[in-house]
Design a protein around this motif. Structure first.
Motif, PDB file in Angstrom:
ATOM      1  N   VAL B 246     -11.669 -24.233   4.306  1.00 20.60           N
ATOM      2  CA  VAL B 246     -11.015 -25.449   4.770  1.00 20.60           C
ATOM      3  C   VAL B 246     -10.468 -26.232   3.583  1.00 20.60           C
ATOM      4  O   VAL B 246     -11.192 -26.538   2.651  1.00 20.60           O
ATOM      5  CB  VAL B 246     -12.007 -26.320   5.562  1.00 20.60           C
ATOM      6  CG1 VAL B 246     -11.304 -27.574   6.047  1.00 20.60           C
ATOM      7  CG2 VAL B 246     -12.566 -25.529   6.718  1.00 20.60           C
ATOM      8  N   THR B 247      -9.219 -26.484   3.639  1.00 17.34           N
ATOM      9  CA  THR B 247      -8.601 -27.341   2.634  1.00 17.34           C
ATOM     10  C   THR B 247      -7.784 -28.386   3.373  1.00 17.34           C
ATOM     11  O   THR B 247      -7.528 -28.256   4.577  1.00 17.34           O
ATOM     12  CB  THR B 247      -7.675 -26.553   1.699  1.00 17.34           C
ATOM     13  OG1 THR B 247      -6.622 -26.015   2.494  1.00 17.34           O
ATOM     14  CG2 THR B 247      -8.391 -25.439   0.991  1.00 17.34           C
ATOM     15  N   LEU B 250      -4.803 -26.823   4.820  1.00 12.66           N
ATOM     16  CA  LEU B 250      -5.066 -26.006   6.011  1.00 12.66           C
ATOM     17  C   LEU B 250      -5.211 -26.898   7.240  1.00 12.66           C
ATOM     18  O   LEU B 250      -4.650 -26.616   8.312  1.00 12.66           O
ATOM     19  CB  LEU B 250      -6.334 -25.185   5.781  1.00 12.66           C
ATOM     20  CG  LEU B 250      -6.768 -24.327   6.961  1.00 12.66           C
ATOM     21  CD1 LEU B 250      -5.791 -23.191   7.166  1.00 12.66           C
ATOM     22  CD2 LEU B 250      -8.163 -23.790   6.748  1.00 12.66           C
ATOM     23  N   LEU B 251      -5.951 -27.991   7.087  1.00  9.90           N
ATOM     24  CA  LEU B 251      -6.186 -28.881   8.216  1.00  9.90           C
ATOM     25  C   LEU B 251      -4.888 -29.504   8.707  1.00  9.90           C
ATOM     26  O   LEU B 251      -4.647 -29.585   9.907  1.00  9.90           O
ATOM     27  CB  LEU B 251      -7.179 -29.981   7.814  1.00  9.90           C
ATOM     28  CG  LEU B 251      -8.628 -29.512   7.671  1.00  9.90           C
ATOM     29  CD1 LEU B 251      -9.509 -30.691   7.328  1.00  9.90           C
ATOM     30  CD2 LEU B 251      -9.110 -28.855   8.959  1.00  9.90           C
ATOM     31  N   TYR B 254      -3.007 -27.008  10.570  1.00 12.06           N
ATOM     32  CA  TYR B 254      -3.573 -26.763  11.895  1.00 12.06           C
ATOM     33  C   TYR B 254      -3.165 -27.856  12.875  1.00 12.06           C
ATOM     34  O   TYR B 254      -2.768 -27.591  14.011  1.00 12.06           O
ATOM     35  CB  TYR B 254      -5.096 -26.677  11.785  1.00 12.06           C
ATOM     36  CG  TYR B 254      -5.782 -26.599  13.114  1.00 12.06           C
ATOM     37  CD1 TYR B 254      -5.878 -25.371  13.772  1.00 12.06           C
ATOM     38  CD2 TYR B 254      -6.291 -27.729  13.729  1.00 12.06           C
ATOM     39  CE1 TYR B 254      -6.485 -25.304  15.017  1.00 12.06           C
ATOM     40  CE2 TYR B 254      -6.887 -27.669  14.963  1.00 12.06           C
ATOM     41  CZ  TYR B 254      -6.988 -26.447  15.602  1.00 12.06           C
ATOM     42  OH  TYR B 254      -7.573 -26.370  16.827  1.00 12.06           O
TER      43      TYR B 254
END
Lengths: 610, 300
Positions: B246-247, B250-251, B254
């Motif tokens: 999780v970075t 990435l969040l 998403y």
């Protein structure tokens, strides 16, 4: 770049376990989600499928591997070869003797040594320390250990050359003792090498580097000058001169003799390369005063082109013999034409009777008066030894021929039938040692100088030997020291001159050849003047009168300006090198610093990510 | 009358609402109308602006002649309106704190069902995963509300038996369309997270002349996940795993993806004349029904 500790590179083997641990650490936490549908598409570009790609993406792992490799490299102790001193503490010993004034290198050898010393200080690594020792006749610590380059620079600037011989033994001994307290210390001797081999100096395993200053020098110097009254020829003055050349070419010049600043004699001298020549002026027709010998030439060292001698006026030496008559003794004393001998019986003896030397044979007063005393077969409270008994037929075991009293005297075949057993006092020096007792003891304490002979002359064969008149003559010279009759008027530069002229509390002022002045206060103990570091005439003035003396360099080793490629120190030859050699400068400190930086970056990256 | 997590006050408000149909359904019998309202069998309710994909036959051409803008006429269903409540009870619906998507979906179904029953519509309900599971036959009249609520309370229970299953919207809805003769209003309550896609399912219902309304139920965690570290995501339905680190990037990627997914779903529905609304489990159900659904023309 090389490594001091190559096996430490095996630590690099720690990297594969770290990578392995990283894989283990990557065993992710399971998390149930309603659907991975959106994660599928949204992570497609961020997710790596193969381990290799994952490694490539992991900046943290990369930083960790880099850090580990860096640390392994640092532990392997890499070093750069740089031109620098190899010691972390440097003891700079700067020769400040007369030969350092030579001008064969501009501005002078001392100037070149200072330049070199400044360069060494300038090249010190950060945190390295140095101290500066000036080694002339006297050793001075110009700067104790410091890393402050300004202090070191000013200390080097303060070093001045004198007209003295080098006393490098003291300087180096001090340097060794200073270096011993430090790990990784190095002694750097900045000198022209013009000194006698120092074989008895213990370097104690310290590293010594000899940095030679000076090139081929051309020099002619006076290496000996002596003026004596020859009492065998009615006390006329004889002058003895020795001139030594260290030039590579033959030289011719004029030798001038001045008496009280008046030119009185000139001799043309021709010297071959490296030659030595002795000149004698017999029947020198002048009485008391200063004689200056001067070489009329220009060479690289001016300090040894002049030498001085002080002619003492004709005097007599009063010798008082107390006690029983001794034919041998009186004949021996009478050889010296200065001696005016007088004899009193033990009952007529008065301590206040003036005499330069008193001789007590078989009897002595309870306390010796001030002045010189020769005691034969007797002792006193303040004599250098006390009597504890008698010893039959003592054999001579050894004798000390370094003492002035024993100069040219051998006790080799002296037989003695009976002697006193002597117990030397703390200040008494045993000159002849028998198997059962000391036989000859000398010493000085307070104003008393005394020589004690522990047996009757008639009970030995000493008076029949050639050594006897020499011994008596030596005793007279030594015992009369300090009395004006035989007062020493000449010292080597840098040596102490006894100057007990005034009464306690009075001031004695001394004026040197270059106009320098000293004021000395007379105390109860004898006064000595040790400031005569320049060659020339010194005049001491006190309320009691004036006293002139001369200081001379007169040193063959200082006059020799031939370059020495090596010096003998502590029994080994130390070759001359440049002070700055290729030293190994370790760089692990910087690596550790970079490692710390990487660690910080790694920490930041790790926390930014989560 | 209080049931299925609906309080009395809310239920009273619901009684004033009716389910709005955008079309007339064939087989509607005038004489059987028991509405308190008078007038023709098809009562005009409202206009709404035309969106591409809407049925041209429902365009109010008179209004177009006057205003030169396309409007759709909307009608109250007066008689014999069939309301079908389709509730997804697949595994993915069992997520959400403090209420799961399934619980919120049950209450929504209960509320809509109660609206229908209160306005004398025929109401049926069904639960599905990858196929139809339970069915609640068509009933009419408020007296059946308890039975409906009872059915909904049991929907998806017990977990791990029948209720467990993957979502397969297309298959389940095709089955529903085949087995349902009477066309009517369909309210599909699901998270619509079907790896096979929602398109075929909705298209099937639209093609079979149902008036389709999609209520997408999502948890706040799905919209804006609160995750950290290295994780292996396990799909609750398929068991599929996905490893992520999780970075921040990435969040945000998403979140963007979720919004895009919902936007696409809404556009798909609108183009086919279907209604769409999104319900977060953290939202107030009352507000959702009284404001969003009413604003969206699903109820009136």
């Amino acid at each position: 770049m090389n490594l001091l500790n190559t096996p430490a590179l095996l630590y690099l083997l720690a990297i594969p376990p770290v990578v392995l641990l990283y894989f283990l650490r990557l065993r992710r936490k399971d998390r149930r989600v309603p659907s991975t549908l959106l994660w599928n598409t949204s992570t497609a570009d961020l997710q790596a499928n193969t381990p290799f790609q994952r490694l490539r993406k992991s900046l943290v792992l990369f930083l960790q591997i880099l850090l580990l490799a860096l640390l392994a490299f640092a532990v392997a102790r890499p070093f750069l070869r740089v031109r620098a001193l190899s010691g972390e503490s440097v003891v700079l010993v700067i020769d400040a003797s007369a030969s350092m004034q030579a001008t064969d290198v501009p501005p002078s050898r001392l100037g070149a040594a200072k330049t070199e010393a400044n360069r060494i200080v300038g090249d010190l690594s950060r945190g390295d320390e140095a101290c500066v020792i000036e080694a002339g006749k006297r050793t001075r610590v110009r700067a104790s250990f410091t890393s402050n380059r300004r202090v070191l620079g000013s200390a080097i600037g303060k070093v001045v050359a004198t007209d003295t011989e080098t006393a490098l033994r003291d300087g180096l001994a001090l340097a060794v003792s200073l270096a011993k307290k430090r790990p990784q210390a190095e002694i750097v001797l900045l000198s022209d090498g013009a000194f006698a081999p120092l074989d008895d100096l213990s370097l104690g395993g310290e590293r010594v580097r000899f940095v030679r200053v000076g090139r081929q020098g051309s020099n002619v110097g006076i290496t000996a000058l002596d003026a004596r009254r020859d009492y065998s020829t009615r006390g006329a003055v004889q002058l003895f001169l020795q001139i030594t050349s260290s030039s590579r070419a033959a030289t011719s010049f004029a030798l001038e003799l001045h008496h009280n600043d008046t030119l009185v004699d000139v001799r043309p001298i021709e010297l071959p390369a490296g030659g030595t020549r002795a000149e004698v002026f017999a029947d020198f027709p002048y009485e008391a005063g200063v004689v200056k010998a001067r070489l009329d030439l220009r060479d690289d060292l001016a300090a040894d082109n002049e030498a001085y001698a002080y002619l003492t006026p004709r005097t007599e030496l009063k010798v008082l013999v107390v006690g029983e008559e001794s034919l041998f003794l009186e004949r021996a004393l009478g050889i010296d034409p200065r001696v005016r001998l007088s004899r009193v019986s033990t009952t007529d003896y008065r301590p206040e009777t003036p005499a330069d030397v008193r001789v007590f044979s078989g009897w002595a007063p309870a306390r010796l008066p001030e002045g010189g005393a020769l005691l034969v077969d007797t002792s006193a409270e303040n004599a250098p030894a006390e009597i504890t008994g008698r010893a039959p037929v003592p054999a001579v075991v050894r004798w000390d021929d370094r003492h002035p009293v024993m100069r040219h005297v051998g006790f080799g075949q002296v037989a003695i039938s009976e002697a006193l057993t002597l117990s030397p006092r703390s200040w008494g020096q045993v000159l002849v040692e028998g198997d059962a007792t000391p036989l000859l003891v000398a010493g000085k304490q307070g104003g008393v100088r005394a020589v004690l002979l522990g047996f009757r002359l008639e009970r030995s064969n000493l008076p029949l030997r050639a050594a006897f008149p020499i011994l008596i003559q030596n005793c007279l010279e030594w015992l009369a020291t300090g009395s004006p009759a035989v007062a020493n008027r000449s010292v080597r530069t840098g040596e102490a001159m006894p100057l007990t002229l005034a009464k306690p509390g009075e001031i004695t002022s001394v004026r040197g050849p270059d106009g320098a002045a000293w004021r000395l206060t007379q105390r109860d103990e004898p006064l000595a003047f040790d400031g005569a570091e320049q060659a020339g005439v010194y005049v001491a003035t006190s309320p009691e009168g004036q006293f002139a003396f001369v200081a001379n360099l007169l040193s063959a080793s200082e006059s020799n300006l031939q370059p020495r490629s090596e010096v003998q120190l502590g029994g080994r030859a130390v070759g001359s090198t440049s002070a700055l050699t290729t030293a190994n400068r370790e760089v692990w400190r910087y690596l550790a610093l970079i490692g710390l930086l990487i660690l910080a970056v790694e920490w930041y990256v790790y926390h930014r990510r989560t | 009358m209080e049931a299925a997590g609906l309080d009395a006050e809310f239920m009273r408000k619901l009684e004033r609402l009716t389910v709005v149909a955008r079309r007339m359904f064939p087989g509607q019998l005038k004489g059987e109308k028991r509405s308190p309202r008078h007038g023709s069998s098809v009562e005009f309710a409202d206009f709404r602006t035309y969106a591409p994909g809407d049925d041209f036959r429902r365009v109010d051409w008179n209004a177009y002649a006057r205003l030169e803008r396309l409007f759709l006429k909307m009608f109250h269903e007066e008689e014999d309106l069939h309301l079908y409540l389709l509730l997804d009870v697949s595994e993915s619906m069992r997520f959400g704190e403090p209420s799961t998507k399934l619980e919120v979906g049950r209450r929504l179904a209960a509320a809509l069902g109660y609206i229908g029953l209160a306005s004398l519509d025929r109401v049926a309900a069904a639960t599905f995963t990858d196929r139809l599971l339970g069915r609640f036959r068509l009933v009419r009249g408020r007296r059946h509300a308890h039975r409906l609520f009872g059915f909904l309370d049991r929907a998806g229970e017990p977990p791990g038996e029948e209720g467990v299953g993957d979502t397969n919207l297309a298959e389940a809805l095709r089955e529903f369309a085949v087995r349902t003769r009477q066309r009517g209003v369909v309210v599909l309550i699901s998270d619509c997270l079907d790896p096979n896609g929602y398109e075929a399912a909705i298209q099937t219902l639209v093609s079979c002349q149902f008036d389709v309304n999609v209520v997408q139920v999502l948890t706040p965690e799905e919209v804006a996940p609160d995750l950290a570290g290295d994780l292996r995501l396990v799909d609750a339905e398929t068991g599929e795993t996905r490893e992520i680190t999780v970075t921040g990037a990435l969040l945000s990627a998403y979140r963007g993806r979720v919004e895009a997914y919902c936007r696409e779903l809404r556009q798909f529905c609108v183009r086919r004349g279907a209604g769409y609304a999104r319900l977060l489990t953290s939202d107030s159900l009352e507000e959702f029904v009284l404001q969003q659904l009413r604003g969206g023309g699903m109820v009136g």
